[in-house]
Motif scaffolding. Structure first.
Motif, PDB file in Angstrom:
ATOM      1  N   ARG A 272       0.823  -1.218   0.000  1.00 60.30           N
ATOM      2  CA  ARG A 272       0.000   0.000   0.000  1.00 60.30           C
ATOM      3  C   ARG A 272       0.855   1.266   0.000  1.00 60.30           C
ATOM      4  O   ARG A 272       0.728   2.111   0.881  1.00 60.30           O
ATOM      5  CB  ARG A 272      -0.937   0.034   1.202  1.00 60.30           C
ATOM      6  N   GLN A 273       1.749   1.343  -0.957  1.00 61.08           N
ATOM      7  CA  GLN A 273       2.548   2.550  -1.038  1.00 61.08           C
ATOM      8  C   GLN A 273       2.320   3.271  -2.354  1.00 61.08           C
ATOM      9  O   GLN A 273       2.329   2.649  -3.416  1.00 61.08           O
ATOM     10  CB  GLN A 273       4.042   2.221  -0.893  1.00 61.08           C
ATOM     11  N   LYS A 274       2.140   4.578  -2.263  1.00 55.58           N
ATOM     12  CA  LYS A 274       1.991   5.377  -3.475  1.00 55.58           C
ATOM     13  C   LYS A 274       3.293   5.309  -4.268  1.00 55.58           C
ATOM     14  O   LYS A 274       4.369   5.522  -3.713  1.00 55.58           O
ATOM     15  CB  LYS A 274       1.732   6.838  -3.112  1.00 55.58           C
ATOM     16  N   ILE A 275       3.164   5.044  -5.554  1.00 54.15           N
ATOM     17  CA  ILE A 275       4.352   4.931  -6.392  1.00 54.15           C
ATOM     18  C   ILE A 275       5.070   6.269  -6.475  1.00 54.15           C
ATOM     19  O   ILE A 275       6.302   6.330  -6.529  1.00 54.15           O
ATOM     20  CB  ILE A 275       3.979   4.417  -7.801  1.00 54.15           C
ATOM     21  N   LEU A 276       4.302   7.336  -6.461  1.00 55.99           N
ATOM     22  CA  LEU A 276       4.910   8.661  -6.539  1.00 55.99           C
ATOM     23  C   LEU A 276       5.069   9.299  -5.158  1.00 55.99           C
ATOM     24  O   LEU A 276       5.112  10.528  -5.037  1.00 55.99           O
ATOM     25  CB  LEU A 276       4.085   9.565  -7.472  1.00 55.99           C
TER      26      LEU A 276
ATOM     27  N   GLN B 273       0.008  -2.004  -4.250  1.00 60.60           N
ATOM     28  CA  GLN B 273      -0.862  -2.541  -3.215  1.00 60.60           C
ATOM     29  C   GLN B 273      -0.205  -3.692  -2.461  1.00 60.60           C
ATOM     30  O   GLN B 273      -0.259  -3.744  -1.235  1.00 60.60           O
ATOM     31  CB  GLN B 273      -2.168  -3.072  -3.832  1.00 60.60           C
ATOM     32  N   ALA B 274       0.402  -4.634  -3.221  1.00 61.96           N
ATOM     33  CA  ALA B 274       0.932  -5.835  -2.575  1.00 61.96           C
ATOM     34  C   ALA B 274       1.982  -6.514  -3.450  1.00 61.96           C
ATOM     35  O   ALA B 274       2.058  -6.259  -4.655  1.00 61.96           O
ATOM     36  CB  ALA B 274      -0.203  -6.817  -2.298  1.00 61.96           C
ATOM     37  N   LEU B 275       2.761  -7.361  -2.811  1.00 57.21           N
ATOM     38  CA  LEU B 275       3.731  -8.199  -3.518  1.00 57.21           C
ATOM     39  C   LEU B 275       3.365  -9.652  -3.292  1.00 57.21           C
ATOM     40  O   LEU B 275       2.968 -10.031  -2.187  1.00 57.21           O
ATOM     41  CB  LEU B 275       5.145  -7.979  -2.968  1.00 57.21           C
ATOM     42  N   GLU B 276       3.478 -10.463  -4.350  1.00 58.38           N
ATOM     43  CA  GLU B 276       3.359 -11.920  -4.160  1.00 58.38           C
ATOM     44  C   GLU B 276       4.778 -12.433  -3.962  1.00 58.38           C
ATOM     45  O   GLU B 276       5.649 -12.219  -4.807  1.00 58.38           O
ATOM     46  CB  GLU B 276       2.725 -12.570  -5.399  1.00 58.38           C
ATOM     47  N   ILE B 277       4.962 -13.106  -2.837  1.00 52.63           N
ATOM     48  CA  ILE B 277       6.308 -13.552  -2.474  1.00 52.63           C
ATOM     49  C   ILE B 277       6.324 -15.047  -2.241  1.00 52.63           C
ATOM     50  O   ILE B 277       5.467 -15.587  -1.537  1.00 52.63           O
ATOM     51  CB  ILE B 277       6.779 -12.830  -1.191  1.00 52.63           C
TER      52      ILE B 277
ATOM     53  N   LEU C 223       8.521   2.145  -9.518  1.00 52.70           N
ATOM     54  CA  LEU C 223       7.782   1.003  -8.982  1.00 52.70           C
ATOM     55  C   LEU C 223       8.735  -0.142  -8.661  1.00 52.70           C
ATOM     56  O   LEU C 223       8.653  -0.764  -7.592  1.00 52.70           O
ATOM     57  CB  LEU C 223       6.746   0.559 -10.020  1.00 52.70           C
ATOM     58  N   ILE C 224       9.661  -0.404  -9.576  1.00 55.69           N
ATOM     59  CA  ILE C 224      10.628  -1.484  -9.377  1.00 55.69           C
ATOM     60  C   ILE C 224      11.531  -1.186  -8.183  1.00 55.69           C
ATOM     61  O   ILE C 224      11.817  -2.072  -7.371  1.00 55.69           O
ATOM     62  CB  ILE C 224      11.435  -1.708 -10.669  1.00 55.69           C
ATOM     63  N   GLU C 225      11.939   0.065  -8.042  1.00 56.80           N
ATOM     64  CA  GLU C 225      12.788   0.448  -6.893  1.00 56.80           C
ATOM     65  C   GLU C 225      12.065   0.183  -5.581  1.00 56.80           C
ATOM     66  O   GLU C 225      12.620  -0.356  -4.628  1.00 56.80           O
ATOM     67  CB  GLU C 225      13.161   1.929  -6.984  1.00 56.80           C
ATOM     68  N   ILE C 226      10.785   0.589  -5.532  1.00 53.83           N
ATOM     69  CA  ILE C 226       9.996   0.394  -4.310  1.00 53.83           C
ATOM     70  C   ILE C 226       9.849  -1.098  -4.019  1.00 53.83           C
ATOM     71  O   ILE C 226      10.047  -1.555  -2.891  1.00 53.83           O
ATOM     72  CB  ILE C 226       8.597   1.041  -4.443  1.00 53.83           C
ATOM     73  N   ALA C 227       9.504  -1.875  -5.065  1.00 55.13           N
ATOM     74  CA  ALA C 227       9.276  -3.307  -4.889  1.00 55.13           C
ATOM     75  C   ALA C 227      10.551  -4.020  -4.445  1.00 55.13           C
ATOM     76  O   ALA C 227      10.527  -4.894  -3.575  1.00 55.13           O
ATOM     77  CB  ALA C 227       8.739  -3.913  -6.175  1.00 55.13           C
ATOM     78  N   GLU C 228      11.671  -3.631  -5.044  1.00 57.65           N
ATOM     79  CA  GLU C 228      12.947  -4.253  -4.656  1.00 57.65           C
ATOM     80  C   GLU C 228      13.261  -3.960  -3.198  1.00 57.65           C
ATOM     81  O   GLU C 228      13.717  -4.825  -2.444  1.00 57.65           O
ATOM     82  CB  GLU C 228      14.091  -3.742  -5.543  1.00 57.65           C
TER      83      GLU C 228
END
Lengths: 227, 114
Positions: free
Chosen positions: A10-14, B108-112, B10-15
């Motif tokens: 639940r994190q805003k991408i921006l 919203q979520a990651l599938e791990i 998005l990739i940076e956040i997910a990583e």
């Protein structure tokens, strides 16, 4: 191999841009500078109007501008002839300004020395809508030559802006511009949006927009603050 | 096309999240609002391009599109709209500038897999 599990983020991408924009907004407010950003298609007349705004506001206020383009420093040179401090942000291939670019461009400027700061975004009606710059007022421009249904084609940018400005009204009859249709389009995508119509060339309608900008600053000032 | 810079972010956040949680990411769940200024297909394409040489190469991007939800003061009710424009109440037809949902651009979520 175990079943994959779903982990909420639940994190805003921006979020990064949002945080930076919020910080800029706080700095602007603390310094007493009212920030106005301008967005439009390329060629709608942002720079031309900004020349006029800087020239007229500079008689009573301390003004400055940042202008974003993919290439050239032409706009900054043009606007700099007004005598106001102007800096160019050259984005390279990036199609919009973001808060980090604005922050970097402001380095070395004392914001407390300013009453108004204008930020002219890259000419683009799509991408700038996603990026908060920390501004107080966002103006979206459309010229009479762009078609009355322009707002309907770009509802997102009109929803991200506060005030609509119809430009080049001195050309309205030559292009058979239907002002009622344009107003209806704006109302359809952003009910209740304030609309100003003007011509930077003839000067018609410019005073009304200036009054709106000055009023914006007046209303934002906390009660009892020094002028 | 700014969907590419959004995909990179998005990739940076997910990583970062994956490193924090531990395990192997197989999919990202993202919400895009109708007024977020981001096109789903462009983001999917950009994601494939941007993730190619990263730890997220081969992972899926699952996009949930969120329609505009407005609040109509006259009807005192929220309504979901089929399109961002016209921004009018589907019941009384009046303008509804009060947008409650539809601006989302969120991981919203990651599938791990452990």
């Amino acid at each position: 191999m175990s079943e994959p599990r779903l982990v909420e983020v639940r994190q805003k991408i921006l979020k990064q841009n949002d945080l930076l924009a919020r910080e800029l907004r706080r700095r602007f407010r603390d310094a007493g500078v009212f920030v106005v950003s301008l967005v439009s298609s390329p060629g709608a007349g942002k720079t031309r109007l900004l020349e006029t705004l800087l020239g007229r506001l500079a008689t009573e206020h301390r003004v400055a501008a940042l202008v974003g383009d993919l290439a050239t420093e032409n706009d900054a040179e043009r606007l700099g002839r007004s005598g106001a401090p102007v800096r160019q942000i050259v984005t390279g291939t990036v199609c919009h300004l973001d808060a980090s670019m604005v922050e970097r461009a402001l380095e070395g400027w004392a914001l407390t020395d300013l009453d108004f700061l204008f930020i002219e975004n890259v000419g683009n009606l799509v991408c700038p809508s996603s990026y908060d710059l920390g501004e107080d007022l966002r103006l979206v421009f459309m010229s009479v030559t762009e078609g009355e249904d322009k707002p309907r084609k770009y509802p997102t940018i009109f929803n991200s802006a506060d005030v609509a400005v119809i430009t080049k009204i001195d050309l309205a009859s030559a292009v058979e511009f239907d002002a009622d249709a344009a107003h209806a389009s704006i109302e359809a995508v952003r009910p209740g949006m304030e609309v100003f119509s003007l011509s930077a060339r003839s000067g018609a309608g410019v005073s009304e927009l200036i009054a709106r900008i000055e009023r914006g600053r007046e209303q934002r000032r906390p009660a009892g603050a020094a002028v | 096309m700014h969907e590419l810079s959004i995909a990179v972010t998005l990739i940076e956040i997910a990583e970062g999240e994956a490193a924090r949680i531990g395990g192997k990411v197989t999919a990202l769940h993202v919400q895009i609002g109708a007024l977020a200024g981001v096109v789903k297909d462009a983001l999917l394409f950009s994601y494939d391009v941007a993730s190619a040489d990263t730890a997220l190469a081969g992972t899926r991007l699952i996009v949930e599109e969120v329609p505009v939800t407005v609040y109509c003061a006259r009807c005192a009710c929220e309504y979901s709209l089929a399109s961002p424009q016209p921004l009018v109440c589907p019941v009384c037809g009046g303008g509804t500038p009060d947008v409650r949902r539809g601006r989302e651009l969120q991981l919203q979520a990651l599938e791990i897999e452990s």
